[in-house]
Every structure is written in C-alpha cells, then in structure tokens.
Design a protein around this motif. Structure first.
Motif, PDB file in Angstrom:
ATOM      1  N   VAL A  44      93.318 -36.187  21.191  1.00  0.00           N
ATOM      2  CA  VAL A  44      91.997 -37.470  19.889  1.00  0.00           C
ATOM      3  C   VAL A  44      90.309 -36.536  19.372  1.00  0.00           C
ATOM      4  N   LEU A  45      90.190 -37.107  18.382  1.00  0.00           N
ATOM      5  CA  LEU A  45      89.175 -36.839  16.968  1.00  0.00           C
ATOM      6  C   LEU A  45      87.918 -37.599  17.156  1.00  0.00           C
ATOM      7  N   LEU A  46      86.870 -37.657  17.332  1.00  0.00           N
ATOM      8  CA  LEU A  46      85.983 -39.030  16.892  1.00  0.00           C
ATOM      9  C   LEU A  46      84.996 -38.234  16.194  1.00  0.00           C
ATOM     10  N   TYR A  47      85.107 -38.594  15.079  1.00  0.00           N
ATOM     11  CA  TYR A  47      84.191 -38.122  14.152  1.00  0.00           C
ATOM     12  C   TYR A  47      82.967 -39.422  12.975  1.00  0.00           C
ATOM     13  N   TRP A  74      81.716 -44.604  22.852  1.00  0.00           N
ATOM     14  CA  TRP A  74      81.044 -43.218  22.142  1.00  0.00           C
ATOM     15  C   TRP A  74      80.539 -44.029  20.245  1.00  0.00           C
ATOM     16  N   LYS A  75      79.227 -43.784  19.668  1.00  0.00           N
ATOM     17  CA  LYS A  75      78.568 -43.957  19.304  1.00  0.00           C
ATOM     18  C   LYS A  75      78.399 -43.826  17.949  1.00  0.00           C
ATOM     19  N   GLU A  79      75.282 -38.528  10.124  1.00  0.00           N
ATOM     20  CA  GLU A  79      76.235 -37.553   9.766  1.00  0.00           C
ATOM     21  C   GLU A  79      75.572 -36.396  10.632  1.00  0.00           C
ATOM     22  N   ARG A  80      74.772 -36.227  10.871  1.00  0.00           N
ATOM     23  CA  ARG A  80      74.206 -35.235  11.808  1.00  0.00           C
ATOM     24  C   ARG A  80      73.920 -35.506  14.120  1.00  0.00           C
ATOM     25  N   LEU A  81      74.841 -36.811  13.925  1.00  0.00           N
ATOM     26  CA  LEU A  81      74.092 -36.633  15.096  1.00  0.00           C
ATOM     27  C   LEU A  81      75.325 -38.637  15.767  1.00  0.00           C
ATOM     28  N   MET A  82      76.335 -37.615  17.352  1.00  0.00           N
ATOM     29  CA  MET A  82      76.345 -38.573  17.510  1.00  0.00           C
ATOM     30  C   MET A  82      77.356 -38.698  19.110  1.00  0.00           C
ATOM     31  N   ALA A  84      78.733 -39.333  23.486  1.00  0.00           N
ATOM     32  CA  ALA A  84      80.289 -40.502  23.779  1.00  0.00           C
ATOM     33  C   ALA A  84      79.774 -40.076  25.138  1.00  0.00           C
ATOM     34  N   ILE A  85      79.844 -41.252  25.987  1.00  0.00           N
ATOM     35  CA  ILE A  85      79.505 -40.771  27.642  1.00  0.00           C
ATOM     36  C   ILE A  85      81.458 -41.077  28.384  1.00  0.00           C
ATOM     37  N   PHE A  86      81.284 -40.378  29.293  1.00  0.00           N
ATOM     38  CA  PHE A  86      82.583 -40.243  30.053  1.00  0.00           C
ATOM     39  C   PHE A  86      82.013 -39.968  31.404  1.00  0.00           C
ATOM     40  N   HIS A  87      83.070 -40.666  31.693  1.00  0.00           N
ATOM     41  CA  HIS A  87      83.653 -41.012  33.386  1.00  0.00           C
ATOM     42  C   HIS A  87      83.680 -40.107  34.117  1.00  0.00           C
ATOM     43  N   THR A  88      83.228 -39.574  35.299  1.00  0.00           N
ATOM     44  CA  THR A  88      84.119 -39.272  36.626  1.00  0.00           C
ATOM     45  C   THR A  88      83.888 -39.245  37.948  1.00  0.00           C
ATOM     46  N   SER A  89      84.658 -39.215  38.869  1.00  0.00           N
ATOM     47  CA  SER A  89      84.044 -39.422  40.528  1.00  0.00           C
ATOM     48  C   SER A  89      82.968 -39.791  41.024  1.00  0.00           C
ATOM     49  N   ILE A  90      82.186 -38.381  39.957  1.00  0.00           N
ATOM     50  CA  ILE A  90      81.318 -38.520  40.838  1.00  0.00           C
ATOM     51  C   ILE A  90      79.712 -38.445  39.635  1.00  0.00           C
ATOM     52  N   ILE A  91      80.105 -38.287  38.593  1.00  0.00           N
ATOM     53  CA  ILE A  91      78.590 -38.605  37.676  1.00  0.00           C
ATOM     54  C   ILE A  91      78.412 -39.166  36.447  1.00  0.00           C
ATOM     55  N   LYS A  92      77.844 -39.959  35.683  1.00  0.00           N
ATOM     56  CA  LYS A  92      78.898 -40.192  34.189  1.00  0.00           C
ATOM     57  C   LYS A  92      78.264 -38.978  33.200  1.00  0.00           C
ATOM     58  N   ILE A  93      78.975 -38.691  31.877  1.00  0.00           N
ATOM     59  CA  ILE A  93      78.394 -37.589  31.591  1.00  0.00           C
ATOM     60  C   ILE A  93      78.451 -37.644  30.135  1.00  0.00           C
ATOM     61  N   SER A  94      77.116 -37.342  29.730  1.00  0.00           N
ATOM     62  CA  SER A  94      76.663 -37.926  27.993  1.00  0.00           C
ATOM     63  C   SER A  94      76.747 -36.704  26.776  1.00  0.00           C
ATOM     64  N   ILE A  95      77.175 -37.303  26.349  1.00  0.00           N
ATOM     65  CA  ILE A  95      77.410 -35.626  25.155  1.00  0.00           C
ATOM     66  C   ILE A  95      77.363 -36.070  23.810  1.00  0.00           C
ATOM     67  N   ILE A  96      75.742 -35.478  23.799  1.00  0.00           N
ATOM     68  CA  ILE A  96      75.830 -36.031  22.316  1.00  0.00           C
ATOM     69  C   ILE A  96      75.224 -34.436  21.240  1.00  0.00           C
ATOM     70  N   THR A  97      76.580 -34.534  20.487  1.00  0.00           N
ATOM     71  CA  THR A  97      77.053 -33.701  19.645  1.00  0.00           C
ATOM     72  C   THR A  97      75.669 -33.576  18.494  1.00  0.00           C
ATOM     73  N   VAL A  98      75.293 -32.666  17.202  1.00  0.00           N
ATOM     74  CA  VAL A  98      74.445 -32.559  16.747  1.00  0.00           C
ATOM     75  C   VAL A  98      74.483 -31.128  15.490  1.00  0.00           C
ATOM     76  N   TYR A  99      74.306 -31.644  14.616  1.00  0.00           N
ATOM     77  CA  TYR A  99      74.370 -30.665  12.838  1.00  0.00           C
ATOM     78  C   TYR A  99      72.929 -30.722  13.016  1.00  0.00           C
ATOM     79  N   ALA A 100      72.024 -29.876  13.283  1.00  0.00           N
ATOM     80  CA  ALA A 100      70.906 -30.242  13.123  1.00  0.00           C
ATOM     81  C   ALA A 100      70.625 -29.494  11.455  1.00  0.00           C
TER      82      ALA A 100
END
Length: 335
Positions: A44-47, A74-75, A79-82, A84-100
């Motif tokens: 799946v591609l989020l954009y 995900w949010k 056009e330079r920032l988005m 997404a938050i992911f669930h794991t059995s231990i901790i949540k992971i927040s990933i921020i994608t950038v194009y500066a």
C-alpha cells in the motif's frame, strides 16, 4: 528512497515500510493531493502532495501487508510532510516522512518547513519511538564537536546551512542522526560522479538510539535515481532470541494423495509410526506425538510444494530492467 525494517522480537515478526519517490529526483513523489493506493503486489502506498495542480515535491510511504495491518493512523500535512503511527506488541512507532527545501530555497520557505516539522514532532506521544526519515537536503559534515549526542563520527563533507538547521531540529526534539553513527557511508552522488554528500537521513529519538542496529546505503539497488537506497534496521525489544535459519513457510503437497500409490504409502507409514509410538516407554505428550507422526510421514511421502514467483512483473519488463542495469554498469566503468 528509504527503507525501514522494524523487528518486534516479542511477537517474532517484522514490519517493512519505505519512504518512496518514483521520480528520478530522489524522494519527490510529485503526485497531486493525498491518498492511498493498493499495488498489484499487495503493498500500500500512502502519499501527500500539492493541491494546486503543480506536480512538484510530494512525499510517500510504501507499506508491506504486515505493516499495513499494524497501521493505526496516518495524516498528510503538506507536499513536504506526512506521518504515520504503527502498533507493535511493545511500543508504538511514529514515522514522519519529509522532503525538505533545498539549501538555495528562501529563508521563509525553510522556516515554514521547520516550524511545521517541529509541530508534527511535538504532536507525537513522548513514549513512542519517533523516526523522521527523508531527503533533508542537509549536509551535517564530518565534524561532530559539540554535537556528540546528536551525530556520530562517520559523517562526510562540510556542513551547510541546512545542516545547521538539521542539528538545531535534532537538538530541540531530542533526535539522533543514525547514518553518522555507523561506518558505512550514506551518500548522494551527483550525476557527474564528482560530488558525494549525505543529504538523506533517518533520525530517531535519543532514548532509542541503541535500538538502531544499522543504517547504510544499499548501492546495488537499482531505483532510477541519483540517490542511494538508504536502509535502517530497528530492534524494538532488546533481548536474546532464537535465530531462525529458514523463515519461509513450507506447505506439504497434499495433491499427491490423489494418486492411489502415494495415498497407500502414506497410510502404511502413518500406521507404522502410530504403532511404534504406542510401544515407546518414554512417551511424548499425546498431541506432540500425534503431530510428529503426521509431519514426518508427510515429509517422507508428500514433500513440499514449490513456491513460484508472483508474475506481477512481465518478462518483457525484466528484460528492460536488465538492459538498464547493463547500461548503468558500462557508464560507471567509463567514468
């Protein structure tokens, strides 16, 4: 293009996700508006892109099927920032994608991007693992004096203005530049093969820097870009675990039971194993013994199905890929 492998050792599984950019200019997706697209291979591609009709900038994130199931939300920001938050059995992971913005962009454009990035980071949960990944157009340089808690000693080149801004962002938000903490050189190589820089980065929260096992440039990856594929491996539970030598799922070829001779051989061997199981003095637990009999009998008489490659890329496309790779090798030898 950047890839992240997240190992969840508590659940013995891995999530795979990539910051992607299909164009020839690294991380620019250049798609309009925002949304998600399911590809033929199941990923799946989020954009997130512009909404004014201009095919410029844009960021994206490609998720494997397991990562898609772990996606909480995900949010798209700009056009330079988005993120997404992911669930794991231990901790949540927040990933921020950038194009500066590039180093030559106006101060107003740079300041606007930095303010938006700071707001997104501030909005994440303080206990999450925060990863900020993408093309920062920032040269951190090799000198880490006064910045030992932010970067390692494996940077390259000289620091530029965007590099100073990157260090300030890390300082304010308690982040570490992972690519500079490992000896592999993470590089962007100019088309003339003369200029090498670190401008693609993966940042992680400082308290989780020891969970980063590796960040490196995959030079062999053919991604149609002057950027190198950047790969980061993150372990989210630090504990000993059993290394599995073969992770592929094997399936018995039960279609062979349709043949009378195979069905007869299977029945005889299974019966013999059950009789032997009854005669053992030191017997295994009932269910484990039954399971072992069936597995060993199926292995000897049925064997496993052969796993074929999914035909989502045609033979003609593979030929074009090979031709492009050969042309690239000849070009590199001449230069």
């Amino acid at each position: 293009m950047l890839g992240i492998i997240v190992e969840d050792l508590g659940a013995a599984r891995a999530l795979e996700m990539q910051c992607v950019g299909p164009s020839a200019r690294g991380h620019e997706v250049r798609w309009l508006d925002s949304g998600q697209l399911t590809l033929q291979n199941g990923k799946v591609l989020l954009y997130s892109g512009r909404n004014d009709g201009l095919h410029q900038a844009g960021v994206g994130m490609m998720l494997a099927s397991r990562a898609k199931k772990a996606l909480i939300e995900w949010k798209p920001i700009t056009e330079r920032l988005m993120y997404a938050i992911f669930h794991t059995s231990i901790i949540k992971i927040s990933i921020i994608t950038v194009y500066a913005p590039s180093n030559d962009a106006t101060d107003e454009t740079k300041e606007s991007f930095i303010e938006q990035l700071d707001r997104v980071i501030a909005g994440t949960h303080k206990h999450d693992i925060i990863l900020v990944i993408g093309d920062f157009n920032a040269k951190g340089g090799m000198n880490n004096e006064d910045y030992e808690n932010i970067m390692g000693r494996h940077g390259i080149g000289r620091r530029n203005e965007n590099g100073e801004n990157l260090l300030d962002i890390c300082q304010r938000n308690n982040l570490v530049i992972t690519g500079t903490t490992f000896p592999q050189k993470v590089k962007w190589i100019s088309p003339n093969k003369k200029t090498e820089n670190q401008i693609d980065h993966i940042l992680v929260t400082r308290q989780h820097r020891t969970s980063i096992l590796d960040t490196r440039a995959m030079r062999g990856a053919d991604i149609g870009s002057d950027h190198k594929l950047l790969k980061c491996k993150l372990r989210i539970k630090l504990k000993k675990y059993k290394i599995v030598t073969d992770t592929s799922r094997k399936i018995f070829d039960t279609t062979k039971l349709q043949r009378p001779e195979i069905r007869k051989a299977f029945s005889i061997e299974l019966k013999n194993r059950f009789q032997l199981l009854d005669q053992l003095e030191d017997r295994e637990p009932f269910w484990e013994g039954i399971t072992k009999c069936y597995k060993e009998t199926a292995t000897n008489t049925l064997s496993f199905k052969e796993r074929g490659q999914k035909p989502w890329i045609s033979n003609e496309s593979w030929k074009l890929v090979d031709e492009r790779r050969q042309l690239k090798e000849r070009t590199n030898k001449k230069s």
